[in-house]
Design an enzyme around this catalytic site. Structure first.
Site, PDB file in Angstrom:
ATOM      1  N   ASN A   9      25.875 -52.112  29.290  1.00 54.74           N
ATOM      2  CA  ASN A   9      24.930 -53.219  29.459  1.00 54.74           C
ATOM      3  C   ASN A   9      23.551 -52.679  29.103  1.00 54.74           C
ATOM      4  OD1 ASN A   9      23.241 -55.247  30.284  1.00 54.74           O
ATOM      5  ND2 ASN A   9      23.719 -55.082  32.463  1.00 54.74           N
ATOM      6  N   TRP A  10      23.082 -53.051  27.916  1.00 54.05           N
ATOM      7  CA  TRP A  10      21.786 -52.512  27.455  1.00 54.05           C
ATOM      8  C   TRP A  10      20.609 -53.130  28.223  1.00 54.05           C
ATOM      9  CZ3 TRP A  10      21.966 -52.494  21.308  1.00 54.05           C
ATOM     10  CH2 TRP A  10      23.030 -51.680  20.889  1.00 54.05           C
ATOM     11  N   LYS A  11      20.864 -54.211  28.948  1.00 50.44           N
ATOM     12  CA  LYS A  11      19.777 -54.941  29.624  1.00 50.44           C
ATOM     13  C   LYS A  11      18.705 -55.283  28.575  1.00 50.44           C
ATOM     14  CE  LYS A  11      21.192 -52.846  33.888  1.00 50.44           C
ATOM     15  NZ  LYS A  11      20.892 -52.415  35.239  1.00 50.44           N
ATOM     16  N   HIS A  93      25.278 -61.006  36.670  1.00 52.58           N
ATOM     17  CA  HIS A  93      24.708 -59.686  36.934  1.00 52.58           C
ATOM     18  C   HIS A  93      23.693 -59.806  38.070  1.00 52.58           C
ATOM     19  CE1 HIS A  93      22.524 -55.949  36.553  1.00 52.58           C
ATOM     20  NE2 HIS A  93      23.600 -55.479  35.958  1.00 52.58           N
ATOM     21  N   GLU A  95      20.869 -58.678  38.465  1.00 51.09           N
ATOM     22  CA  GLU A  95      19.490 -58.955  38.027  1.00 51.09           C
ATOM     23  C   GLU A  95      19.310 -60.441  37.728  1.00 51.09           C
ATOM     24  OE1 GLU A  95      19.458 -55.841  35.096  1.00 51.09           O
ATOM     25  OE2 GLU A  95      19.558 -54.389  36.741  1.00 51.09           O
ATOM     26  N   GLU A 165      29.337 -53.910  41.278  1.00 47.85           N
ATOM     27  CA  GLU A 165      28.088 -53.161  41.127  1.00 47.85           C
ATOM     28  C   GLU A 165      27.267 -53.301  42.408  1.00 47.85           C
ATOM     29  OE1 GLU A 165      26.934 -52.679  36.732  1.00 47.85           O
ATOM     30  OE2 GLU A 165      26.241 -54.658  37.316  1.00 47.85           O
ATOM     31  N   GLY A 171      20.475 -48.436  38.748  1.00 44.39           N
ATOM     32  CA  GLY A 171      19.222 -47.873  38.238  1.00 44.39           C
ATOM     33  C   GLY A 171      18.499 -46.996  39.238  1.00 44.39           C
ATOM     34  N   SER A 206      24.616 -46.563  38.282  1.00 42.09           N
ATOM     35  CA  SER A 206      24.297 -45.148  38.055  1.00 42.09           C
ATOM     36  C   SER A 206      25.510 -44.316  37.637  1.00 42.09           C
ATOM     37  CB  SER A 206      23.617 -44.539  39.288  1.00 42.09           C
ATOM     38  OG  SER A 206      22.408 -45.231  39.564  1.00 42.09           O
ATOM     39  N   GLY A 227      24.722 -48.996  32.642  1.00 39.62           N
ATOM     40  CA  GLY A 227      23.389 -49.426  32.227  1.00 39.62           C
ATOM     41  C   GLY A 227      22.698 -48.315  31.453  1.00 39.62           C
ATOM     42  N   GLY A 228      21.796 -47.607  32.126  1.00 45.33           N
ATOM     43  CA  GLY A 228      20.949 -46.600  31.485  1.00 45.33           C
ATOM     44  C   GLY A 228      21.692 -45.631  30.562  1.00 45.33           C
TER      45      GLY A 228
HETATM   46  P1  13P Z   1      22.644 -48.322  35.699  1.00 47.29           P
HETATM   47  O1  13P Z   1      23.878 -47.666  35.093  1.00 47.29           O
HETATM   48  O2  13P Z   1      21.410 -48.095  34.899  1.00 47.29           O
HETATM   49  O3  13P Z   1      22.528 -47.983  37.153  1.00 47.29           O
HETATM   50  O4  13P Z   1      22.916 -49.906  35.627  1.00 47.29           O
HETATM   51  C1  13P Z   1      24.101 -50.415  36.103  1.00 47.29           C
HETATM   52  C2  13P Z   1      24.193 -51.842  35.710  1.00 47.29           C
HETATM   53  O5  13P Z   1      23.508 -52.696  36.245  1.00 47.29           O
HETATM   54  C3  13P Z   1      25.120 -52.206  34.623  1.00 47.29           C
HETATM   55  O6  13P Z   1      25.265 -53.580  34.542  1.00 47.29           O
END
Ligand code: 13P
Length: 244
Positions: A9-11, A93, A95, A165, A171, A206, A227-228
């Site tokens: 997930n590149w966000k 998600h 967010e 999640e 994050g 994470s 994510g990251g």
């Molecule tokens: P991180 O891997 O950056 O913690 O993000 C997780 C996430 O929200 C994937 O959708």
């Protein structure tokens, strides 16, 4: 059991040159043992389509409208995502739930619309820190998952993806311990009953190359939503290799 899946997930990250570099690093992935996919911002889906077409790597959206088309400024429809070759779409998600007020009912509707359009919906669920401290984790997960089950019917959950999640692990560098994650994944699988074996249940929060293997070692963890660490090809591939 469902084949492992590692989804990035590149966000709201990326640029045309950075994506080109990242996608070039991913496109030789062999999905015989582990599925690999990326969910970029919607504007970069055409770039993914061009670079990944003919490869084993799949791509998808991060969100979808509940409406088929019309006067919904800023929204992207399921058909549009399909038109760009998307296989997956994330729905709910944390967010989106947190910053855009998405409710269980709205997320369930998105899940249904996405599936009806031929996308594989990835239902994101998870508890906040306060909910975990109040020992509400399993109740929150059950409620969020049940909304999607009620929207499509239990049989239609087969072939979909659920991503657990924990909001406090996103994050932050904090991960649920493998045992904490497994306990929630087992509850998700149990709630899905007979179709549980046909749903990929991913962990997110994470996930990094150095903690992926022990998470994937858990019985009910079928992969990760990353994510990251999905923004760097070497890290993302290291995570995917840990699932082989
Ligand atoms: P991180 O891997 O950056 O913690 O993000 C997780 C996430 O929200 C994937 O959708």
């Amino acid at each position: 059991m469902a084949k492992p899946l590692v989804l990035g997930n590149w966000k709201m990250n990326g640029s045309i040159p950075a994506n080109a570099e990242l996608l070039k690093g991913l496109r030789d992935w062999d999905a015989k043992k582990v599925e690999l996919g990326v969910c970029p911002p919607a504007v970069y889906l055409p770039q993914c389509q061009v670079v990944l077409n003919g490869s084993d790597v799949r791509w998808g959206g991060q969100d979808v409208s509940t409406h088929p088309e019309g006067a919904y400024t800023g929204e992207v429809s399921a058909r549009m995502l399909r038109e760009l070759g998307s296989h997956y779409v994330l729905v709910g998600h944390s967010e989106r739930r947190q910053y855009h007020g998405e409710t269980d009912a709205l997320v369930a509707e998105k899940f249904k619309v996405a599936q009806a359009a031929g996308l594989v919906p990835v239902l994101c669920i998870g508890e906040t820190q306060a909910e975990r401290e109040a020992e509400q984790t399993l109740a929150v997960i059950e409620r969020q998952l049940q909304a999607a089950i009620d929207a499509v019917g239990i049989a239609q959950m087969a072939g979909t993806v659920v991503a657990y999640e924990p909001v406090w692990a996103i994050g932050t560098g904090l991960t649920a311990s493998p045992e904490q994650a497994q306990a929630v994944h087992a509850a998700i699988r149990a709630q899905l009953g007979d179709v549980g074996a046909k749903v990929q249940v991913l962990y997110g929060g994470s996930v990094k190359p150095d903690n992926a293997a022990e998470l994937f070692g858990q019985r009910d963890i079928d992969g990760a939503l990353v994510g990251g660490a999905s923004l760097k090809a070497s890290d993302f591939l290291a995570i995917a290799k840990a699932a082989v």
